[in-house]
Design a protein around this motif. Structure first.
Motif, mmCIF file in Angstrom:
data_model
loop_
_atom_site.group_PDB
_atom_site.id
_atom_site.type_symbol
_atom_site.label_atom_id
_atom_site.label_comp_id
_atom_site.label_asym_id
_atom_site.label_seq_id
_atom_site.Cartn_x
_atom_site.Cartn_y
_atom_site.Cartn_z
ATOM 1 N N LEU A 152 0.809 -1.247 -0.071
ATOM 2 C CA LEU A 152 -0.091 -0.140 0.084
ATOM 3 C C LEU A 152 1.004 1.354 -0.007
ATOM 4 O O LEU A 152 0.460 2.274 -0.602
ATOM 5 C CB LEU A 152 -0.981 -0.096 1.214
ATOM 6 C CG LEU A 152 -2.029 -0.965 0.992
ATOM 7 C CD1 LEU A 152 -2.706 -1.215 2.415
ATOM 8 C CD2 LEU A 152 -3.143 -0.775 0.135
ATOM 9 N N LEU A 153 1.897 1.340 0.515
ATOM 10 C CA LEU A 153 2.861 2.364 0.728
ATOM 11 C C LEU A 153 3.685 2.519 -0.505
ATOM 12 O O LEU A 153 3.862 3.667 -0.999
ATOM 13 C CB LEU A 153 3.844 2.401 2.162
ATOM 14 C CG LEU A 153 3.216 2.363 3.380
ATOM 15 C CD1 LEU A 153 4.211 2.379 4.318
ATOM 16 C CD2 LEU A 153 2.440 3.401 3.546
ATOM 17 N N GLU A 154 3.828 1.516 -1.182
ATOM 18 C CA GLU A 154 4.547 1.542 -2.503
ATOM 19 C C GLU A 154 3.520 2.190 -3.467
ATOM 20 O O GLU A 154 4.134 2.811 -4.486
ATOM 21 C CB GLU A 154 5.258 0.194 -2.918
ATOM 22 C CG GLU A 154 6.383 -0.095 -1.917
ATOM 23 C CD GLU A 154 7.020 -1.496 -2.421
ATOM 24 O OE1 GLU A 154 6.240 -2.348 -2.935
ATOM 25 O OE2 GLU A 154 8.220 -1.588 -2.188
ATOM 26 N N GLN A 155 2.458 1.813 -3.448
ATOM 27 C CA GLN A 155 1.286 2.281 -4.284
ATOM 28 C C GLN A 155 1.147 3.752 -4.048
ATOM 29 O O GLN A 155 0.879 4.526 -4.964
ATOM 30 C CB GLN A 155 0.101 1.541 -4.145
ATOM 31 C CG GLN A 155 0.126 0.015 -4.733
ATOM 32 C CD GLN A 155 -1.172 -0.802 -4.586
ATOM 33 O OE1 GLN A 155 -1.993 -0.441 -3.801
ATOM 34 N NE2 GLN A 155 -1.029 -1.831 -5.147
ATOM 35 N N LEU A 156 1.388 4.075 -2.994
ATOM 36 C CA LEU A 156 1.117 5.637 -2.533
ATOM 37 C C LEU A 156 2.202 6.299 -3.263
ATOM 38 O O LEU A 156 2.043 7.307 -4.184
ATOM 39 C CB LEU A 156 1.162 5.777 -0.949
ATOM 40 C CG LEU A 156 1.507 7.238 -0.559
ATOM 41 C CD1 LEU A 156 0.071 8.161 -0.837
ATOM 42 C CD2 LEU A 156 1.367 7.193 1.045
ATOM 43 N N LEU A 157 3.335 5.713 -3.022
ATOM 44 C CA LEU A 157 4.484 6.450 -3.744
ATOM 45 C C LEU A 157 4.484 6.446 -5.140
ATOM 46 O O LEU A 157 4.565 7.503 -6.039
ATOM 47 C CB LEU A 157 5.921 5.857 -3.336
ATOM 48 C CG LEU A 157 7.312 6.547 -4.061
ATOM 49 C CD1 LEU A 157 7.342 7.977 -3.373
ATOM 50 C CD2 LEU A 157 8.424 5.620 -3.318
ATOM 51 N N LEU A 202 18.406 13.243 -3.541
ATOM 52 C CA LEU A 202 18.904 13.031 -2.293
ATOM 53 C C LEU A 202 18.772 11.708 -1.742
ATOM 54 O O LEU A 202 19.373 11.304 -1.062
ATOM 55 C CB LEU A 202 18.131 13.927 -1.490
ATOM 56 C CG LEU A 202 18.297 13.796 0.224
ATOM 57 C CD1 LEU A 202 19.727 14.090 0.579
ATOM 58 C CD2 LEU A 202 17.428 14.569 1.207
ATOM 59 N N LEU A 203 17.906 10.916 -2.331
ATOM 60 C CA LEU A 203 17.537 9.561 -1.962
ATOM 61 C C LEU A 203 17.689 8.805 -3.157
ATOM 62 O O LEU A 203 17.340 7.427 -3.187
ATOM 63 C CB LEU A 203 16.063 9.272 -1.410
ATOM 64 C CG LEU A 203 15.808 10.236 -0.106
ATOM 65 C CD1 LEU A 203 14.347 9.878 0.197
ATOM 66 C CD2 LEU A 203 16.718 9.757 0.857
ATOM 67 N N ALA A 244 13.282 -0.903 -0.236
ATOM 68 C CA ALA A 244 14.111 -1.475 0.999
ATOM 69 C C ALA A 244 13.549 -0.417 2.146
ATOM 70 O O ALA A 244 13.453 -0.639 3.314
ATOM 71 C CB ALA A 244 15.495 -1.663 0.939
ATOM 72 N N LEU A 245 13.571 0.847 1.742
ATOM 73 C CA LEU A 245 13.231 1.988 2.777
ATOM 74 C C LEU A 245 11.938 1.990 3.318
ATOM 75 O O LEU A 245 11.559 1.871 4.539
ATOM 76 C CB LEU A 245 13.412 3.487 2.201
ATOM 77 C CG LEU A 245 15.060 3.590 1.971
ATOM 78 C CD1 LEU A 245 14.828 5.207 1.280
ATOM 79 C CD2 LEU A 245 15.615 4.018 3.350
ATOM 80 N N GLU A 292 10.031 -0.865 3.175
ATOM 81 C CA GLU A 292 10.031 -2.198 4.011
ATOM 82 C C GLU A 292 10.664 -1.975 5.768
ATOM 83 O O GLU A 292 10.032 -2.485 6.339
ATOM 84 C CB GLU A 292 10.888 -3.351 3.249
ATOM 85 C CG GLU A 292 10.069 -4.012 2.233
ATOM 86 C CD GLU A 292 11.068 -5.369 1.861
ATOM 87 O OE1 GLU A 292 12.046 -5.193 1.649
ATOM 88 O OE2 GLU A 292 10.330 -6.197 1.428
ATOM 89 N N SER A 293 11.476 -1.255 5.647
ATOM 90 C CA SER A 293 12.484 -1.038 6.791
ATOM 91 C C SER A 293 11.345 -0.090 7.511
ATOM 92 O O SER A 293 11.290 -0.393 8.983
ATOM 93 C CB SER A 293 13.956 -0.546 6.572
ATOM 94 O OG SER A 293 14.331 -0.407 7.701
ATOM 95 N N LEU A 294 10.839 0.833 7.140
ATOM 96 C CA LEU A 294 9.861 1.864 7.914
ATOM 97 C C LEU A 294 8.784 1.009 8.208
ATOM 98 O O LEU A 294 8.314 1.137 9.348
ATOM 99 C CB LEU A 294 9.336 2.762 6.619
ATOM 100 C CG LEU A 294 8.157 3.844 7.566
ATOM 101 C CD1 LEU A 294 8.478 4.558 8.261
ATOM 102 C CD2 LEU A 294 7.603 4.806 6.284
ATOM 103 N N VAL A 295 8.261 0.163 7.580
ATOM 104 C CA VAL A 295 6.942 -0.790 8.044
ATOM 105 C C VAL A 295 7.471 -1.883 9.097
ATOM 106 O O VAL A 295 6.907 -1.977 10.238
ATOM 107 C CB VAL A 295 6.350 -1.459 7.016
ATOM 108 C CG1 VAL A 295 5.474 -2.745 7.347
ATOM 109 C CG2 VAL A 295 5.701 -0.594 6.029
#
Length: 194
Positions: free
Chosen positions: A88-93, A170-171, A178-179, A181-184
């Motif tokens: 879901l967060l990847e879809q948001l991005l 910057l990123l 991976a970021l 996944e780590s956040l979650v």
């Protein structure tokens, strides 16, 4: 005020493009008319003033950024665990990258709100409603975590989105997947470690 919904939507979409490209100072009713390719004075038939235009841009950006219901329903067929939250967060991005103008317009509105108390009130109300709806949806969907978890995920993703929009290099050397996944993993209960 005119009531042609399709024309109003086209004018708001044009306003979002102007706001994203030119910033708040470049957002005039005349610039909206030019962007929409309509006769000068058309936008003034739909928006009483600039404040009303800004208020309606806020609503239109929320419409544009809302996930497609069918696509979301398909995503939600997966088990309600951490992997689904990552998806879901990847879809948001992905949605942000597909409609950069709406996100840039929202950043411009945030900046304009620092100078216009009435806009700050409108944005605060709008964002608070959206955030509360997102928290309720997350919890009602059976996704892991609590209200604070969703708020932390929101804040983490907001930072990633702002950087991706404004300083993408910057990123650039970091793997966004991976970021996320780590956040979650670090935010959800029992999800320590990378």
């Amino acid at each position: 005020m005119r009531q042609n919904p399709a024309r109003r939507t086209a004018l708001l979409d044009a306003a979002i493009e102007v706001l994203a490209r030119e910033g708040s100072r470049g957002l005039t009713l005349r610039a909206v008319d030019a962007e929409a390719g309509v006769p000068t004075g058309t936008a003034s038939n739909y928006f009483a003033n600039r404040a009303e235009l800004l208020r309606q841009i806020t609503d239109r950006t929320h419409e544009r950024l809302t996930p497609d219901p069918d696509a979301l329903a398909a995503t939600m067929r997966a088990p309600a665990g951490r992997e689904l939250v990552v998806t879901l967060l990847e879809q948001l991005l992905e949605r942000m990258r597909a409609d950069r103008s709406s996100h840039l317009a929202m950043l411009e509105l945030r900046l304009e709100a620092t100078r216009r108390p009435e806009l700050r009130t409108d944005l605060t109300r709008s964002f608070a409603t959206t955030l509360e709806n997102n928290i309720s949806w997350h919890l009602d969907s059976g996704l892991p975590g609590d209200r604070t978890t969703v708020l932390l995920l929101y804040l983490g993703m907001l930072g990633m989105i702002v950087d991706d929009l404004t300083v993408p290099d910057l990123l650039a050397t970091h793997d966004h997947h991976a970021l996320i996944e780590s956040l979650v993993a670090r935010t959800l209960p029992g999800g320590g470690g990378a």
